[in-house]
Motif scaffolding. Structure first.
Motif, short mmCIF file in Angstrom:
data_model
loop_
_atom_site.label_atom_id
_atom_site.label_comp_id
_atom_site.label_asym_id
_atom_site.label_seq_id
_atom_site.Cartn_x
_atom_site.Cartn_y
_atom_site.Cartn_z
N PHE A 1 22.33 43.86 69.27
CA PHE A 1 21.28 42.94 69.68
C PHE A 1 21.00 43.14 71.16
CE2 PHE A 1 22.93 40.79 65.93
CZ PHE A 1 21.76 40.35 65.30
N GLU A 2 19.71 42.98 71.52
CA GLU A 2 19.34 43.02 72.94
C GLU A 2 19.43 41.59 73.49
OE1 GLU A 2 15.50 43.95 75.79
OE2 GLU A 2 15.62 44.94 73.82
N ILE A 3 20.30 41.39 74.49
CA ILE A 3 20.55 40.06 75.04
C ILE A 3 20.44 40.13 76.56
CG2 ILE A 3 22.23 38.18 75.25
CD1 ILE A 3 23.49 39.18 72.63
N THR A 4 19.76 39.16 77.17
CA THR A 4 19.66 39.09 78.64
C THR A 4 20.42 37.86 79.14
OG1 THR A 4 17.60 37.85 78.55
CG2 THR A 4 17.43 40.26 78.67
N GLU A 5 20.92 37.98 80.32
CA GLU A 5 21.71 36.87 80.90
C GLU A 5 20.77 35.87 81.56
OE1 GLU A 5 25.46 36.22 84.00
OE2 GLU A 5 24.65 38.22 83.60
N ARG A 6 20.93 34.60 81.28
CA ARG A 6 20.15 33.55 81.93
C ARG A 6 20.86 33.06 83.18
NH1 ARG A 6 18.15 27.64 79.48
NH2 ARG A 6 16.72 27.17 81.23
N GLY A 7 22.16 33.04 83.09
CA GLY A 7 22.94 32.59 84.23
C GLY A 7 23.58 31.25 83.98
N GLU A 8 23.98 30.62 85.07
CA GLU A 8 24.68 29.35 84.96
C GLU A 8 23.69 28.21 85.09
OE1 GLU A 8 27.72 27.92 87.93
OE2 GLU A 8 29.04 28.83 86.44
N ILE A 9 23.74 27.26 84.14
CA ILE A 9 22.82 26.12 84.18
C ILE A 9 23.62 24.85 84.00
CG2 ILE A 9 20.86 27.45 83.26
CD1 ILE A 9 21.39 26.02 80.58
N GLU A 10 23.01 23.73 84.43
CA GLU A 10 23.61 22.42 84.27
C GLU A 10 23.23 21.88 82.89
OE1 GLU A 10 26.02 19.27 85.38
OE2 GLU A 10 25.60 21.05 86.60
N VAL A 11 24.24 21.57 82.06
CA VAL A 11 24.01 21.07 80.70
C VAL A 11 24.45 19.62 80.64
CG1 VAL A 11 24.56 21.34 78.25
CG2 VAL A 11 24.32 23.37 79.70
N GLY B 1 28.31 19.77 81.90
CA GLY B 1 28.45 20.40 83.21
C GLY B 1 27.80 21.77 83.21
N LYS B 2 28.36 22.64 84.05
CA LYS B 2 27.78 23.97 84.19
C LYS B 2 28.24 24.86 83.03
CE LYS B 2 27.34 23.83 89.23
NZ LYS B 2 25.86 23.78 89.19
N MET B 3 27.26 25.63 82.49
CA MET B 3 27.56 26.57 81.41
C MET B 3 26.82 27.87 81.64
SD MET B 3 27.49 24.24 77.91
CE MET B 3 28.08 25.62 76.93
N HIS B 4 27.48 28.98 81.34
CA HIS B 4 26.87 30.30 81.45
C HIS B 4 26.17 30.61 80.12
CE1 HIS B 4 26.79 33.68 84.27
NE2 HIS B 4 26.60 34.44 83.17
N THR B 5 24.84 30.84 80.16
CA THR B 5 24.09 31.04 78.91
C THR B 5 23.30 32.33 78.94
OG1 THR B 5 22.21 29.78 79.75
CG2 THR B 5 23.91 28.55 78.54
N TYR B 6 22.70 32.66 77.75
CA TYR B 6 22.01 33.95 77.58
C TYR B 6 20.77 33.73 76.70
CZ TYR B 6 26.59 35.65 79.04
OH TYR B 6 27.77 35.85 79.73
N PHE B 7 19.87 34.74 76.73
CA PHE B 7 18.70 34.76 75.85
C PHE B 7 18.80 35.94 74.88
CE2 PHE B 7 16.45 32.51 79.43
CZ PHE B 7 16.30 31.31 78.73
N LEU B 8 18.54 35.65 73.58
CA LEU B 8 18.50 36.71 72.57
C LEU B 8 17.07 37.25 72.49
CD1 LEU B 8 19.75 38.29 70.15
CD2 LEU B 8 19.12 36.35 68.69
N ILE B 9 16.94 38.57 72.72
CA ILE B 9 15.60 39.17 72.78
C ILE B 9 15.19 39.77 71.42
CG2 ILE B 9 14.10 40.80 73.97
CD1 ILE B 9 15.21 38.49 75.70
N ARG B 10 16.02 40.68 70.88
CA ARG B 10 15.65 41.33 69.61
C ARG B 10 16.87 41.99 68.98
NH1 ARG B 10 14.69 47.01 69.95
NH2 ARG B 10 15.09 47.83 72.04
N ASN B 11 16.68 42.42 67.75
CA ASN B 11 17.69 43.20 67.03
C ASN B 11 17.28 44.66 67.14
OD1 ASN B 11 19.22 44.59 65.04
ND2 ASN B 11 19.46 42.73 63.83
N LYS B 12 18.13 45.46 67.75
CA LYS B 12 17.77 46.86 68.01
C LYS B 12 17.70 47.72 66.73
CE LYS B 12 20.10 46.83 72.51
NZ LYS B 12 21.20 47.45 73.32
N SER B 13 18.42 47.30 65.71
CA SER B 13 18.51 48.15 64.51
C SER B 13 17.67 47.64 63.34
CB SER B 13 19.97 48.24 64.05
OG SER B 13 20.48 46.96 63.75
#
Length: 677
Positions: A641-651, A655-667
């Motif tokens: 899967f193609e995934i990009t990092e969003r970074g640390e956000i306040e939830v 509290g603070k959580m490190h999250t990501y965005f799912l872009i696509r399935n490469k296969s």
């Protein structure tokens, strides 16, 4: 009758399979099952035959011939083989007595059309027409000419199929049947098809049996010659005594050698005869009055159809017959066989049973409102007198028919079995009616059962949409469903961006249509990716992977489902702006506790912090993006899967959580994600 169509269905299913029958009947536009004694239109059967030719890719004559062979076996399995075997001791006698079988069946099935329920009558399919008729002639070379008469055209190829099967099964002979003549004859009911078959036969003997038969025949000839030489006028009595003693002892000669001798008889002068030779008196020892009283239903008429003599009972019913010399066709018409009322036509069908019916206009006033009387019997040509004798009995099938004609059992001669047939058939008709009712009830129950099964499937589909299948099955069985802990699963939440604003500016029906369009797309994707839909609340949509059935690929399944949701949402229109709606999607992986909550409207619910975090991923997400928690990312980072990092956000609440965005399935392609071919 449904008996015919049932047989045709059985043939197709047995030889070609259930799918072929289903295809055939759908093309023909007929039902799947038929009642045995229910009358169906000829068109249904003809349509089935026509579609069978097209579906199976074979000519009509081949289909009909195969049907004839199979129908014979079908009748045997249905319990009619014993009746068929008793028709004759050889093929000629068998065919010669087919019309007699029709006549018997007419008594058993109340109406003439019912004659065609069984056996060869079924060569042509039931309708309110006359049964077919058969006439057979012997040729000098041992072959036979079979004449087949029928109101229905194009079905003659069934005849060789059934006759061939009967010859092989009953008489161990193979036959070939060829059509040598085909005409249409004008009859009282219109044109009747007349087919003439040339029937040639070959006995079937195994080699060993054929050799034994030949040697036995030679031995028989030698034995007969020796036996006859030893017998003379002087020692005839001694021979008779010797034969009697021999019959009581063990015969030194094989029993089969003496089979042809069983017909040898001795007369007073010692003459030996093979077979039976009847003895007739020099004069008839019965007076006219006794004859007319003893045979109350008989008539004698000459070549001009002038009545010369009649029984007392028929005179009583048809007083016109008391005037000798009147023409018989003025008072009767021939119902069966369908031939003109002439001596030549009657002689042609002399071996058939004849059915006469009185003419209403010639009957006494007392008979005007009653059903006409029918007579059934045989014709006998008296060469010395050049007259025809018609020995007959009233054709009555039940006590009801007897009462309708205001007749009594006493009107029928005591020796006439018609008296017994009426009483026996009365019971048989009652049994048949009961059988018909049971068959109809059985068919009704089958249809109800089929409908019940369909409704059950609908109910189960609705239940399985609310609860996991194994949970629903446990609840149906009255079992208690225990809560289950799942150490790892993936949960997804989604909602519509600016849904509150859309609701404020639209009619309620527009909101319903929008959500329904969106959820139908999402529901289809749950099937494509095999994830479980937990619930929908307003615009929120919740699914889970790995629950209620644990699977190691739960994260990949939910991720692919999320990608499909983003694509599917583009096809749903915002009722305010007219543009495609936007959704937010949040995914989190972790442990949960799952169980059924409630009794009136039980729901399968998920509990635990994993549910809360997945909901926070959705609420803190970005429009048209798939927001991943760090645990979801860990499950997907090595899965193409193609995934990009969003970074640390306040939830909120976390509290603070490190999250990501799912872009696509490469296969995977878009079509694969959407489940399109």
């Amino acid at each position: 009758y449904g008996f015919i169509n049932t047989c045709l269905k059985s043939l197709v299913v047995e030889k070609y399979g259930e799918e072929t029958w289903e295809k055939l009947r759908l093309q023909a536009g007929v039902q799947d099952s038929f009642l045995t004694f229910e009358v169906y239109k000829d068109e249904i059967t003809m349509q089935l035959v026509d579609k069978a030719c097209k579906v199976l890719g074979v000519p009509a004559d081949t289909v009909l011939r195969e049907f004839g062979k199979y129908f014979f076996e079908f009748c045997k399995r249905s319990g009619y083989d014993h009746m068929l075997r008793t028709l004759g001791g050889n093929l000629y006698e068998f065919i010669e007595n087919l019309d007699a079988l029709h006549s018997y069946l007419s008594l058993s099935y109340q109406a003439k059309k019912d004659i065609e329920v069984l056996v060869l009558v079924l060569f042509v399919f039931p309708q309110e027409m006359n049964a077919p008729s058969f006439r057979v002639e012997k040729n000098e070379d041992g072959s036979m000419n079979l004449h087949y008469y029928s109101d229905r055209r194009g079905l003659c190829h069934i005849v060789p199929g059934i006759i061939g099967a009967a010859a092989l099964d009953f008489f161990n002979i193979e036959i070939s049947m060829q059509i040598v003549n085909q005409t249409e004859e004008e009859e009282r009911t219109g044109k009747k098809e007349h087919i003439v078959f040339l029937v040639t036969q070959n006995p079937l003997f195994p080699c060993k049996e054929r050799n034994e038969f030949s040697s036995s025949s030679r031995c028989l000839v030698d034995s007969e010659k020796q036996f006859e030489n030893q017998l003379n006028k002087e020692d005839l009595e001694k021979a008779k005594n010797a034969n009697g003693d021999r019959a009581n002892s063990v015969c030194p000669v094989k029993k089969s050698h003496w089979k042809t001798l069983r017909g040898i008889i001795t007369l007073g002068k010692g003459k030996l005869l093979r077979g039976f030779d009847p003895v007739y008196p020099k004069s008839l020892w019965i007076d006219t009055k006794t004859f007319c009283n003893g045979l109350p239903f008989h008539m004698v008429f000459d070549k001009e159809l002038k009545v010369k003599q009649a029984g007392v009972s028929i005179q009583k019913i048809v007083p016109g017959l008391q005037t000798m010399g009147i023409c018989l066709d003025q008072y009767f018409r021939i119902v069966h066989p369908e031939v003109p009322f002439t001596i030549s036509s009657i002689q042609k069908f002399i071996n058939s049973q004849f059915v006469f019916q009185t003419r209403r206009e010639m009957m006494p006033e007392s008979w005007k409102e009653r059903p006409m009387l029918e007579l059934r019997g045989q014709m006998m040509w008296m060469e010395s007198l050049q007259c025809m004798l018609y020995l007959c009995s009233p054709l009555l099938r039940s006590l009801h028919e007897l009462e309708e004609r205001q007749m009594h059992i006493a009107d029928i001669a005591p020796h006439d079995v018609t008296r017994d047939l009426i009483l026996l058939n009365q019971q048989r008709l009652a049994e048949m009616e009961l059988s018909n009712q049971l068959e109809r009830k059985k068919e009704e129950l089958r249809i109800l059962s089929k409908h019940l099964e369909e409704e059950k499937k609908k109910t189960e589909a609705l239940l399985y949409a609310m609860l996991p299948q194994h949970v629903a099955n446990q609840l149906k069985e009255g079992k208690r469903v225990e809560a289950g802990e799942f150490k790892e699963c993936t949960i997804l939440f989604s909602d519509v961006v600016t849904f509150t604003n859309i609701c404020a500016q639209c009619e309620p029906i527009q909101i319903v249509l929008m959500l329904n369009s969106m959820y139908l797309r999402f529901d289809r994707l749950t099937t494509v990716h095999d994830v479980y839909k937990v619930e929908t609340i307003g615009d929120a949509y919740m699914v889970v992977g790995g629950v209620p059935v644990p699977v190691p690929t739960h994260a990949e399944r939910v991720a692919n489902f999320a990608l499909g949701m983003i694509m599917a949402a583009k096809g749903v229109q915002n009722p305010v702006s007219g543009n495609p709606i936007q959704i937010r999607v949040g995914i989190h992986t972790g442990p949960v506790l799952a169980g059924v909550v409630g009794e009136k409207m039980p729901r399968y619910c998920l509990f635990g912090d994993t549910v809360n975090i997945a909901s926070r991923m959705e609420s803190h997400g970005v429009p048209s993006k798939i927001h991943l928690s760090s645990s979801a990312y860990q499950c997907l980072k090595y899965k193409n899967f193609e995934i990009t990092e969003r970074g640390e956000i306040e939830v909120k609440g976390k509290g603070k959580m490190h999250t990501y965005f799912l872009i696509r399935n490469k296969s995977a392609t878009e079509n694969e994600i959407m489940g399109r071919p």
